[in-house]
Design a protein around this motif. Structure first.
Motif, short mmCIF file in Angstrom:
data_model
loop_
_atom_site.label_atom_id
_atom_site.label_comp_id
_atom_site.label_asym_id
_atom_site.label_seq_id
_atom_site.Cartn_x
_atom_site.Cartn_y
_atom_site.Cartn_z
N GLU A 169 -3.07 4.64 -5.18
CA GLU A 169 -4.57 4.31 -5.34
C GLU A 169 -5.22 3.71 -6.58
O GLU A 169 -5.76 2.42 -6.22
CB GLU A 169 -5.48 5.32 -4.83
CG GLU A 169 -5.09 6.03 -3.89
CD GLU A 169 -5.34 5.45 -2.63
OE1 GLU A 169 -5.85 4.57 -2.55
OE2 GLU A 169 -4.73 5.24 -1.47
N GLY B 214 -9.41 -3.10 5.37
CA GLY B 214 -7.86 -3.36 5.92
C GLY B 214 -7.96 -4.44 7.40
O GLY B 214 -7.56 -5.21 7.44
N SER C 61 1.15 -1.24 0.20
CA SER C 61 -0.18 0.17 0.54
C SER C 61 0.72 0.89 0.17
O SER C 61 0.51 2.40 -0.51
CB SER C 61 -1.04 -0.11 1.18
OG SER C 61 -1.54 1.52 1.32
N ASP C 62 1.84 1.24 0.62
CA ASP C 62 2.96 2.64 0.63
C ASP C 62 3.64 2.47 -0.63
O ASP C 62 3.73 4.31 -1.00
CB ASP C 62 4.10 2.58 1.80
CG ASP C 62 3.34 2.34 3.50
OD1 ASP C 62 2.41 2.98 3.58
OD2 ASP C 62 4.08 1.89 4.68
N THR D 76 2.14 1.70 -3.61
CA THR D 76 1.65 1.66 -4.81
C THR D 76 0.45 2.65 -5.18
O THR D 76 -0.08 3.14 -3.69
CB THR D 76 1.14 0.69 -5.40
OG1 THR D 76 -0.15 0.15 -3.75
CG2 THR D 76 1.68 -0.75 -5.68
N ARG E 240 -3.17 0.28 -7.17
CA ARG E 240 -3.08 -1.10 -5.26
C ARG E 240 -3.90 -2.06 -5.85
O ARG E 240 -3.74 -3.32 -5.68
CB ARG E 240 -3.64 -0.38 -4.24
CG ARG E 240 -3.54 -1.14 -3.02
CD ARG E 240 -3.44 0.00 -1.83
NE ARG E 240 -2.63 1.39 -2.53
CZ ARG E 240 -2.36 2.02 -2.09
NH1 ARG E 240 -3.38 2.60 -1.79
NH2 ARG E 240 -1.96 3.31 -2.66
N THR E 241 -5.65 -1.81 -6.04
CA THR E 241 -5.74 -3.04 -6.76
C THR E 241 -5.39 -4.34 -7.46
O THR E 241 -5.48 -5.79 -7.23
CB THR E 241 -7.35 -2.92 -7.43
OG1 THR E 241 -8.22 -1.47 -6.13
CG2 THR E 241 -8.58 -3.94 -7.37
N ARG F 221 -9.93 4.82 -1.64
CA ARG F 221 -9.09 4.92 -1.05
C ARG F 221 -9.00 6.63 -1.87
O ARG F 221 -8.26 6.86 -2.62
CB ARG F 221 -8.13 4.61 -0.20
CG ARG F 221 -7.81 6.51 0.77
CD ARG F 221 -6.77 5.65 1.26
NE ARG F 221 -5.60 6.57 1.81
CZ ARG F 221 -4.52 7.17 1.62
NH1 ARG F 221 -4.28 7.33 0.40
NH2 ARG F 221 -3.87 8.72 2.20
N MET G 121 -2.74 -5.91 -5.47
CA MET G 121 -3.50 -7.01 -4.45
C MET G 121 -3.66 -8.01 -5.09
O MET G 121 -3.46 -9.27 -5.09
CB MET G 121 -4.36 -6.48 -3.39
CG MET G 121 -3.86 -5.31 -2.63
SD MET G 121 -4.70 -4.50 -1.84
CE MET G 121 -3.90 -3.13 -0.90
N GLU H 244 -7.78 1.15 4.11
CA GLU H 244 -8.03 -0.44 2.98
C GLU H 244 -7.05 -1.36 2.48
O GLU H 244 -7.82 -2.66 2.14
CB GLU H 244 -7.87 0.36 1.15
CG GLU H 244 -8.90 1.45 1.03
CD GLU H 244 -10.27 0.56 1.48
OE1 GLU H 244 -10.44 -0.27 0.06
OE2 GLU H 244 -10.98 1.42 2.46
N SER H 245 -5.75 -0.94 3.45
CA SER H 245 -5.18 -1.88 3.60
C SER H 245 -4.61 -3.08 5.39
O SER H 245 -4.03 -3.74 5.23
CB SER H 245 -3.47 -2.31 2.99
OG SER H 245 -3.45 -1.10 3.01
N ASN I 157 -3.09 3.60 5.55
CA ASN I 157 -4.67 3.14 4.31
C ASN I 157 -5.38 1.58 4.87
O ASN I 157 -4.77 0.68 5.03
CB ASN I 157 -3.41 2.68 3.21
CG ASN I 157 -4.75 2.51 2.55
OD1 ASN I 157 -5.94 2.87 2.06
ND2 ASN I 157 -3.93 2.68 0.78
#
Length: 459
Positions: free
Chosen positions: A135, A342, A130-131, A133, A138-139, A403, A142, A202-203, A200
Motif C-alpha cells: 500500500e 478504481g 496492485s497485487d 506492491t 503503490r502511489t 487502502r 502508479m 483503489e485500482s 483492491n
C-alpha cells in the motif's frame, strides 16, 4: 507477498521489478499505438481505397474497441488471472499489427487497428501492479506508470515520422508487433507472479459500482473533460500532418516540430502542476488549460498554410494537453468516493477511448468533406462548450485515497469506521470486512497513513 513493515516506504527488489516491468509493458504498447498517429493521414492516403474519412475511422476504431473491452477485461482478470489476460491482450495487439503490416488496403489497416484496440490490458496491468506492491509504495508505482505514459507519447510523436519515412507505413506496424512481442517476453520472464489476487478498490473495478460512479456529477464533468481532450487530440491529428505539408514542411521533417513543441511543453508543465497541487488552485489551472486549447484551435483554424502560426498552434495545444493529462487523473482520485477510485478510473479510461473514437471519425469526415479549417473550427467550438462545463465545476477536495489492511482484531470492531471518520484530517472512511480493508480519504496536510495505522492498532 510478505509485508514485514507497513511503514517501510522503500521499494523491495520485487516491487521495483514489478514497477519497471509493468511500466515497460505499458509503454511498449503505447509507443506502438501512438507512433502511427502523426503519419497515418499522410502515408495512409497511398493505401488502396483510402480517404480522409476512412483514415479517421482507422485512427478512431482503436479507441472504440478499447472503450468496449476496457471494463470487461478488467473484471475478467479477477477470474483468469492478471498475467494470462495481459498476454492474451498483447497477442491480440500483435495479431492486429501483423494484419495491418501485411495489408495494402485501408480496410486491412482498419481491421488491424480494431484488433489492436480489442486487447485492452490497461486495467489488468494496474490490477497486477496492485497485487505486487504494498500500500505505502503503490502511489509511487502508479505515478511511474503515469510518467512513462507521457514520455512514451512524446517519443512516439517524434519516432513515428522518422520510421515511416525511412521504411514506410507498414514498417510502423511491424515495429508495433515487435514491441508488443517484447512486452509478452517481459510479462512472462521479468514480472513476478502474484501470490494472490486480492480485490483492491483503489485500482480495480468493483462489480455493481459503475452506476454509482456514473451518478456522481463531479466525476461526470471530469469524464466529459477527458473525452473532449482526446476528441481534440485525434481530430487535430487527422488534419495537422497534411496542414504541415501544405505549409511547406515535408512529412519526413514533421518530427522536428513535434520534438520542439514537446520539449517546451514538458519544461513548462511542472510549474503549473506544482501551482495547482501545492497552492490548491486546480480548478483555475484546469479552466486555464481549456482556454489555451481554445486558443490553439483558433490559431490553427486561422493559420491557413502559414508555417509559424501552425507551429504556435501546435505549441499551445501540447502545452495545455500535457498539463491536462497530468491533472485529470489527479482530479478523478480526489473526487472519487472512498473505495471507488478504481471504478472511477475504469470509467474515466473508457470515456477517454470514446473520445479517441469520436475524434478520429469526426475529424476524418470533416477533413474530407470540408477541409482542415473545419476540423479546427469544430475543435474551437468543442472547447467553448467544454469551457462552460469547466467553469461550472467546483474546486475539488484536496484529498488522497488510502487502502489500509486490517488486522484480525480490528475486524471485530463494529465502530471502527466511525473511529476513523472522527480522526482529524479524515473526510471519508468505509470498512469492508470481507476484503479485510478500510478505504479512507484524507487531507495529507492533517494526517497520514502511519497515524491511521496507529489508530487502527489501538482500536
Amino acid at each position: 507477498m510478505n509485508d514485514t513493515s507497513l511503514t517501510d516506504n522503500i521499494m523491495t527488489p520485487r516491487e521495483r521489478r514489478a514497477t519497471w516491468g509493468l511500466g515497460a509493458v505499458f509503454s511498449l504498447r503505447m509507443l506502438g499505438m501512438f507512433m502511427v498517429l502523426p503519419v497515418l493521414t499522410t502515408y495512409g492516403m497511398a493505401l488502396q481505397g483510402a480517404s480522409e474519412s476512412l483514415i479517421g475511422l482507422a485512427i478512431g476504431i482503436y479507441g472504440l474497441m478499447q472503450a468496449l473491452f476496457q471494463v470487461p477485461f478488467g473484471l475478467l482478470s479477477d477470474r483468469v488471472g492478471r498475467k494470462p489476460l495481459i498476454v492474451i491482450g498483447l497477442l491480440m495487439f500483435v495479431l492486429g499489427s501483423v494484419i495491418a503490416a501485411l495489408s495494402t488496403s485501408i480496410w486491412g489497416i482498419i481491421l488491424g487497428r480494431a484488433l489492436q484496440g480489442a486487447g485492452a490490458i490497461s486495467a489488468a496491468v494496474m490490477a497486477l501492479l496492485s497485487d505486487l506492491t504494498r500500500e505505502q509504495n503503490r502511489t509511487k508505482a502508479m505515478a511511474f506508470i503515469g510518467i512513462s505514459f507521457g514520455v512514451t507519447f512524446a517519443i512516439a510523436m517524434v519516432l513515428g515520422p522518422i520510421v515511416a519515412h525511412a521504411w514506410g507505413l507498414q514498417s510502423l506496424f511491424w515495429c508495433m508487433a515487435l514491441l508488443a512481442s517484447l512486452g509478452i517476453v517481459i510479462t512472462l520472464t521479468l514480472i513476478p507472479n502474484a501470490a494472490s489476487h486480492a480485490l483492491n478498490r483503489e485500482s480495480a473495478i468493483v462489480r455493481g459500482s459503475i452506476r454509482q460512479v456514473l451518478g456522481n456529477s463531479r466525476l461526470v464533468k471530469l469524464n466529459i473533460g477527458i473525452m473532449c481532450l482526446h476528441i481534440l487530440l485525434m481530430s487535430s491529428f487527422v488534419a495537422l500532418p497534411r496542414v504541415l505539408e501544405q505549409a511547406g514542411l515535408p512529412a519526413e521533417s514533421h518530427w522536428k516540430v513535434y520534438l520542439y513543441t514537446m520539449l517546451v511543453s514538458f519544461v513548462c508543465v511542472l510549474p503549473f502542476i506544482i501551482y495547482a497541487e501545492v497552492k490548491r488552485q486546480m480548478k483555475r489551472v484546469f479552466v486555464g488549460c481549456i482556454i489555451v486549447l481554445f486558443a490553439a484551435e483558433v490559431v490553427l483554424w486561422m493559420a491557413g498554410s502559414q508555417f509559424w502560426p501552425i507551429v504556435a498552434g501546435v505549441q499551445l495545444f501540447f502545452l495545455a494537453f500535457n498539463i491536462m493529462e497530468a491533472l485529470l487523473p489527479s482530479l478523478i482520485s480526489k473526487e472519487a468516493p472512498a473505495g471507488y477510485k478504481g471504478t472511477a478510473m475504469g470509467v474515466y479510461s473508457t470515456t477517454q477511448f470514446i473520445g479517441v473514437a469520436i475524434g478520429g471519425s469526426m475529424g476524418g469526415a470533416l477533413f474530407q468533406f470540408h477541409g482542415a479549417a473545419w476540423v479546427f473550427a469544430a475543435g474551437a467550438l468543442l472547447c467553448a462548450l467544454w469551457l462552460i462545463v469547466g467553469v461550472s465545476m467546483k474546486e475539488p477536495p484536496y484529498l488522497s485515497s488510502l487502502r489500509i489492511a486490517l488486522p484480525d482484531d480490528a475486524l471485530s470492531d463494529a465502530a471502527l469506521a466511525q473511529k476513523i471518520r472522527i480522526h482529524p484530517g479524515v473526510a471519508e472512511a468505509i470498512v469492508v470486512p470481507e476484503e479485510r480493508s478500510a478505504y479512507v480519504k484524507i487531507d495529507r496536510q492533517k494526517t497520514n497513513r502511519q497515524q491511521l495505522e496507529a489508530l487502527i492498532g489501538q482500536a
